[in-house]
Write a protein that holds these residues in place. Structure first.
Motif, PDB file in Angstrom:
ATOM      1  N   THR A  83      46.342  -0.121  32.902  1.00 10.29           N
ATOM      2  CA  THR A  83      45.601   0.120  31.649  1.00 10.29           C
ATOM      3  C   THR A  83      46.301   1.136  30.753  1.00 10.29           C
ATOM      4  O   THR A  83      45.858   1.367  29.636  1.00 10.29           O
ATOM      5  CB  THR A  83      44.167   0.625  31.939  1.00 10.29           C
ATOM      6  N   ARG A  84      47.380   1.723  31.253  1.00  8.49           N
ATOM      7  CA  ARG A  84      48.092   2.728  30.455  1.00  8.49           C
ATOM      8  C   ARG A  84      48.960   2.072  29.407  1.00  8.49           C
ATOM      9  O   ARG A  84      49.639   1.082  29.661  1.00  8.49           O
ATOM     10  CB  ARG A  84      48.948   3.601  31.359  1.00  8.49           C
ATOM     11  N   LYS A  85      48.927   2.629  28.212  1.00  5.11           N
ATOM     12  CA  LYS A  85      49.722   2.118  27.105  1.00  5.11           C
ATOM     13  C   LYS A  85      51.155   2.643  27.227  1.00  5.11           C
ATOM     14  O   LYS A  85      51.356   3.839  27.434  1.00  5.11           O
ATOM     15  CB  LYS A  85      49.090   2.599  25.792  1.00  5.11           C
ATOM     16  N   PRO A  86      52.147   1.774  27.135  1.00  5.10           N
ATOM     17  CA  PRO A  86      53.535   2.244  27.209  1.00  5.10           C
ATOM     18  C   PRO A  86      53.836   3.233  26.077  1.00  5.10           C
ATOM     19  O   PRO A  86      53.332   3.091  24.964  1.00  5.10           O
ATOM     20  CB  PRO A  86      54.370   0.970  27.039  1.00  5.10           C
ATOM     21  N   ARG A  87      54.654   4.230  26.409  1.00  4.21           N
ATOM     22  CA  ARG A  87      55.049   5.203  25.387  1.00  4.21           C
ATOM     23  C   ARG A  87      56.445   4.855  24.893  1.00  4.21           C
ATOM     24  O   ARG A  87      57.314   4.476  25.670  1.00  4.21           O
ATOM     25  CB  ARG A  87      55.024   6.615  25.955  1.00  4.21           C
ATOM     26  N   THR A  88      56.630   5.033  23.611  1.00  4.21           N
ATOM     27  CA  THR A  88      57.939   4.792  23.017  1.00  4.21           C
ATOM     28  C   THR A  88      58.811   6.032  23.206  1.00  4.21           C
ATOM     29  O   THR A  88      58.300   7.119  23.495  1.00  4.21           O
ATOM     30  CB  THR A  88      57.810   4.503  21.513  1.00  4.21           C
ATOM     31  N   PRO A  89      60.116   5.892  22.996  1.00  4.61           N
ATOM     32  CA  PRO A  89      60.967   7.086  23.036  1.00  4.61           C
ATOM     33  C   PRO A  89      60.502   8.155  22.038  1.00  4.61           C
ATOM     34  O   PRO A  89      60.569   9.348  22.331  1.00  4.61           O
ATOM     35  CB  PRO A  89      62.355   6.537  22.688  1.00  4.61           C
ATOM     36  N   ASP A  90      60.002   7.735  20.871  1.00  3.55           N
ATOM     37  CA  ASP A  90      59.496   8.709  19.896  1.00  3.55           C
ATOM     38  C   ASP A  90      58.261   9.432  20.433  1.00  3.55           C
ATOM     39  O   ASP A  90      58.103  10.638  20.236  1.00  3.55           O
ATOM     40  CB  ASP A  90      59.167   8.031  18.570  1.00  3.55           C
ATOM     41  N   ASP A  91      57.360   8.691  21.108  1.00  2.00           N
ATOM     42  CA  ASP A  91      56.178   9.315  21.723  1.00  2.00           C
ATOM     43  C   ASP A  91      56.602  10.380  22.729  1.00  2.00           C
ATOM     44  O   ASP A  91      56.062  11.495  22.759  1.00  2.00           O
ATOM     45  CB  ASP A  91      55.307   8.283  22.453  1.00  2.00           C
ATOM     46  N   MET A  92      57.568  10.024  23.580  1.00  2.00           N
ATOM     47  CA  MET A  92      58.012  10.945  24.619  1.00  2.00           C
ATOM     48  C   MET A  92      58.731  12.154  24.020  1.00  2.00           C
ATOM     49  O   MET A  92      58.575  13.281  24.497  1.00  2.00           O
ATOM     50  CB  MET A  92      58.888  10.218  25.631  1.00  2.00           C
ATOM     51  N   ALA A  93      59.510  11.947  22.949  1.00  2.00           N
ATOM     52  CA  ALA A  93      60.186  13.064  22.288  1.00  2.00           C
ATOM     53  C   ALA A  93      59.172  14.020  21.676  1.00  2.00           C
ATOM     54  O   ALA A  93      59.329  15.244  21.753  1.00  2.00           O
ATOM     55  CB  ALA A  93      61.149  12.539  21.218  1.00  2.00           C
ATOM     56  N   ALA A  94      58.116  13.474  21.084  1.00  2.00           N
ATOM     57  CA  ALA A  94      57.070  14.319  20.495  1.00  2.00           C
ATOM     58  C   ALA A  94      56.358  15.121  21.585  1.00  2.00           C
ATOM     59  O   ALA A  94      56.064  16.312  21.413  1.00  2.00           O
ATOM     60  CB  ALA A  94      56.079  13.466  19.712  1.00  2.00           C
ATOM     61  N   GLU A  95      56.087  14.483  22.721  1.00  2.00           N
ATOM     62  CA  GLU A  95      55.457  15.182  23.839  1.00  2.00           C
ATOM     63  C   GLU A  95      56.360  16.299  24.350  1.00  2.00           C
ATOM     64  O   GLU A  95      55.912  17.425  24.599  1.00  2.00           O
ATOM     65  CB  GLU A  95      55.118  14.211  24.959  1.00  2.00           C
ATOM     66  N   ALA A  96      57.642  16.012  24.506  1.00  2.00           N
ATOM     67  CA  ALA A  96      58.599  17.026  24.979  1.00  2.00           C
ATOM     68  C   ALA A  96      58.655  18.196  24.011  1.00  2.00           C
ATOM     69  O   ALA A  96      58.717  19.363  24.429  1.00  2.00           O
ATOM     70  CB  ALA A  96      59.976  16.390  25.172  1.00  2.00           C
ATOM     71  N   ALA A  97      58.605  17.911  22.718  1.00  2.00           N
ATOM     72  CA  ALA A  97      58.624  18.986  21.716  1.00  2.00           C
ATOM     73  C   ALA A  97      57.396  19.883  21.846  1.00  2.00           C
ATOM     74  O   ALA A  97      57.485  21.102  21.716  1.00  2.00           O
ATOM     75  CB  ALA A  97      58.714  18.399  20.310  1.00  2.00           C
ATOM     76  N   ARG A  98      56.235  19.275  22.139  1.00  2.00           N
ATOM     77  CA  ARG A  98      55.023  20.076  22.332  1.00  2.00           C
ATOM     78  C   ARG A  98      55.156  20.962  23.564  1.00  2.00           C
ATOM     79  O   ARG A  98      54.754  22.130  23.535  1.00  2.00           O
ATOM     80  CB  ARG A  98      53.797  19.166  22.473  1.00  2.00           C
ATOM     81  N   TYR A  99      55.742  20.446  24.650  1.00  2.00           N
ATOM     82  CA  TYR A  99      55.931  21.273  25.843  1.00  2.00           C
ATOM     83  C   TYR A  99      56.902  22.413  25.574  1.00  2.00           C
ATOM     84  O   TYR A  99      56.713  23.527  26.022  1.00  2.00           O
ATOM     85  CB  TYR A  99      56.432  20.432  27.029  1.00  2.00           C
ATOM     86  N   ARG A 100      57.980  22.120  24.838  1.00  2.00           N
ATOM     87  CA  ARG A 100      58.952  23.171  24.524  1.00  2.00           C
ATOM     88  C   ARG A 100      58.319  24.276  23.704  1.00  2.00           C
ATOM     89  O   ARG A 100      58.647  25.446  23.877  1.00  2.00           O
ATOM     90  CB  ARG A 100      60.129  22.583  23.749  1.00  2.00           C
ATOM     91  N   ALA A 101      57.415  23.915  22.810  1.00  2.00           N
ATOM     92  CA  ALA A 101      56.786  24.901  21.931  1.00  2.00           C
ATOM     93  C   ALA A 101      55.729  25.735  22.662  1.00  2.00           C
ATOM     94  O   ALA A 101      55.393  26.827  22.220  1.00  2.00           O
ATOM     95  CB  ALA A 101      56.135  24.192  20.738  1.00  2.00           C
ATOM     96  N   ALA A 102      55.233  25.213  23.770  1.00  2.00           N
ATOM     97  CA  ALA A 102      54.149  25.924  24.503  1.00  2.00           C
ATOM     98  C   ALA A 102      54.665  27.144  25.222  1.00  2.00           C
ATOM     99  O   ALA A 102      55.786  27.338  25.485  1.00  2.00           O
ATOM    100  CB  ALA A 102      53.495  24.966  25.492  1.00  2.00           C
TER     101      ALA A 102
END
Length: 102
Positions: A83-102
């Motif tokens: 049921t999980r929606k696949p993430r695009t490379p852009d989705d994953m890059a945005a997530e990584a950016a949020r972790y880096r900023a935390a």
């Protein structure tokens, strides 16, 4: 690069424990690896000589660890893989950016 980010983050965690003489680093990526949440993550465990009577006990301790100091652990609402929606490379890059900023 995600690998370099992970290595930098692990090293930053190690610097928080300058009195440790060694570290166990456990990377969990995928359900078969015991991954409790749907993203790769690392456990960084500072070690000292004689901290455990048997060094191999660390593996069970890492597997039993949870981020809240309670006996019952943490319950996560994780959707089934189908049921999980696949993430695009852009989705994953945005997530990584949020972790880096935390």
């Amino acid at each position: 690069d995600e690998g370099a980010d992970l290595a930098r983050t692990i090293r930053a965690a190690q610097r928080l424990h300058p009195d440790a003489t060694a570290f166990n680093v456990a990377l969990k990526d995928g359900a078969a690896a015991g991954q409790p949440v749907p993203h790769a993550h690392a456990h960084v465990v500072p070690r000292r000589p004689g901290d455990l009577p048997d060094n191999d006990l660390i593996y069970g301790l890492v597997d039993a660890w949870h981020p809240v100091d309670t006996a019952e652990g943490v319950t996560l609402d994780v959707p089934a893989d189908d049921t999980r929606k696949p993430r695009t490379p852009d989705d994953m890059a945005a997530e990584a950016a949020r972790y880096r900023a935390a």
